[in-house]
Design an enzyme around this catalytic site. Sequence first.
Site, short mmCIF file in Angstrom:
data_model
loop_
_atom_site.label_atom_id
_atom_site.label_comp_id
_atom_site.label_asym_id
_atom_site.label_seq_id
_atom_site.Cartn_x
_atom_site.Cartn_y
_atom_site.Cartn_z
N LYS A 76 0.85 -1.19 0.00
CA LYS A 76 0.00 0.00 0.00
C LYS A 76 0.89 1.24 0.00
CE LYS A 76 -3.92 2.09 2.53
NZ LYS A 76 -4.88 1.95 3.65
N SER A 151 -9.94 2.05 2.69
CA SER A 151 -9.08 2.84 1.86
C SER A 151 -8.02 2.04 1.10
CB SER A 151 -8.35 3.88 2.73
OG SER A 151 -7.48 3.24 3.65
N SER A 175 -10.32 -0.31 6.88
CA SER A 175 -9.73 -0.28 5.54
C SER A 175 -9.04 -1.54 5.05
CB SER A 175 -8.73 0.87 5.43
OG SER A 175 -9.43 2.07 5.28
N1 GLN Z 1 -13.53 4.49 6.03
C1 GLN Z 1 -12.91 5.01 7.20
C2 GLN Z 1 -12.49 6.44 6.98
O1 GLN Z 1 -12.82 6.97 5.98
C3 GLN Z 1 -11.75 4.16 7.61
C4 GLN Z 1 -10.56 4.34 6.76
C5 GLN Z 1 -9.39 3.52 7.22
O2 GLN Z 1 -9.53 2.50 7.90
N2 GLN Z 1 -8.22 3.97 6.85
O3 GLN Z 1 -11.85 7.04 7.77
#
Ligand code: GLN
Length: 496
Positions: A76, A151, A175
């Site tokens: 990532k 994400s 995410s």
């Molecule tokens: N969807 C959540 C957010 O927008 C979690 C994102 C994540 O785990 N990085 O913050």
Amino acid sequence: MINSSLKQLGQQLARKQVSSVELTQAYLQRVTQLNPAINAFITLDEEKTLAQAKAADARIAAGDFGPLTGIPLAQKDIFCAKGWRTTCSSKMLEKFIAPYDAHVISQFDAAGAVNLGKTNMDEFAMGSSNETSYFGGVKNPWDFDRVPGGSSGGSAAAVAARLCAAATGTDTGGSIRQPASLCGFTGLKPTYGLVSRYGMIAFASSLDQAGPMAKSAEDCALMLNVMAGFDERDSTSVNREKEDYTRGLAAMTGEQPLKGLRIGLPKEYFAEGLSAEVARVIETAIAEYKKLGAVIVDISLPNNNLSIPVYYVLAPAEASSNLSRYDGVRYGHRAAEYNDLQEMYMKSRAEGFGAEVKRRILIGTYVLSAGYYDAYYLKAQQIRRLIAQDFVEAFKQCDVIMGPAAPSTAFKAGEKTSDPVAMYLEDLYTIAVNLAGLPGMSVPAGFTPSADGKPLPVGLQIIGNYFDEARMLDVGHAYQQVTDWHTQMPAALENI
Ligand code: GLN
């Protein structure tokens, strides 16, 4: 080859049936072919990748290798990797070349794994659909009109389309698990503190945690063996003895390998908000677990409905602080024209950050401001404690908790972009786990057809007690011995 497990690939490499260079070239070729349509990778560097593959082959030839030596993995783009462009999918870091390795990257390097490339993600990991990326959205390999989740959407699509042997992700509010559910693979968010955050670009430091994204629980165990471990450069890294997360897997065969395992089903996870088709898939998976010997316990997590509001106070608060370092002075985007220092800051940040990141910075600054701190930030911290306490009570009655990982299957690109709250609800079943610092994973549990008949994956979430990853992986593995959801891949990509 593309559907082989990490163990199978490792054996083929060890027996010299294939070289790391050959394996890496095969994946690079697949990436060249499919990535223009999927947009999973945002940075590739064939020269660096192949140099690592060659070095891995030399290690194998010298007999100095481990289970992941020579295996190509996708990283990532939130992890700093020395000499690699590292962007966090933001214009702010579009040209940033990392001067050092994140702990996770150096662990994989030491294990001899090959870095295949950096994957697309939501900007600074803020999102649930990968649509906030400066580099554009990622396609869900099961249906190109749909999002892969976020994400860690690039890593998710790369694993699902078999563009890599496995990948890394990070999970601040879901995410790893939500994209694992939407793309049909196995993803694990470890206990907070198990994997060092050193060199992992910070979003919300008290919640961020890196973890493996792979085809199976067994693959995740092999990855976690490399990723986990104490690192003094992260002050929240937990100093505990190293474990072998594969140690229990072999026993997960026979009639009832999970005999007596108590599975807690929180009533709040099967209430309003859950799609009926997802509920059916999860119920079928639970029935399978009963056949494996598990017993079901009804539990309650009474404060779960507060987890999203609490998260959207705390995560932006931490983000607003973490992202204050991007001021255009030392690194990152700097506006071309400005009259004074103040204007340089303002224009650089206005130009470098996207809309969702700005929204979070505004919310975070607001809840931390003198007049609102007690009403929002402090209150949210208090409720965070109550949410964690719910799990302490629950684990007095059960060994693992199960439920859906996401409320629905993959949604269409653009469907939720104009409604941030609808997007935030994607993490209804994942966020509380981060707030409590617990480990959680998602395993493929079946499919539901979309309106136009495409099979869309559904993930079963398994939540464990602190540092109980080995047991969770056993529980996931036992299920994967009697089901084949995790081996299925999008039909359109099978013969490519
Ligand atoms: N969807 C959540 C957010 O927008 C979690 C994102 C994540 O785990 N990085 O913050």
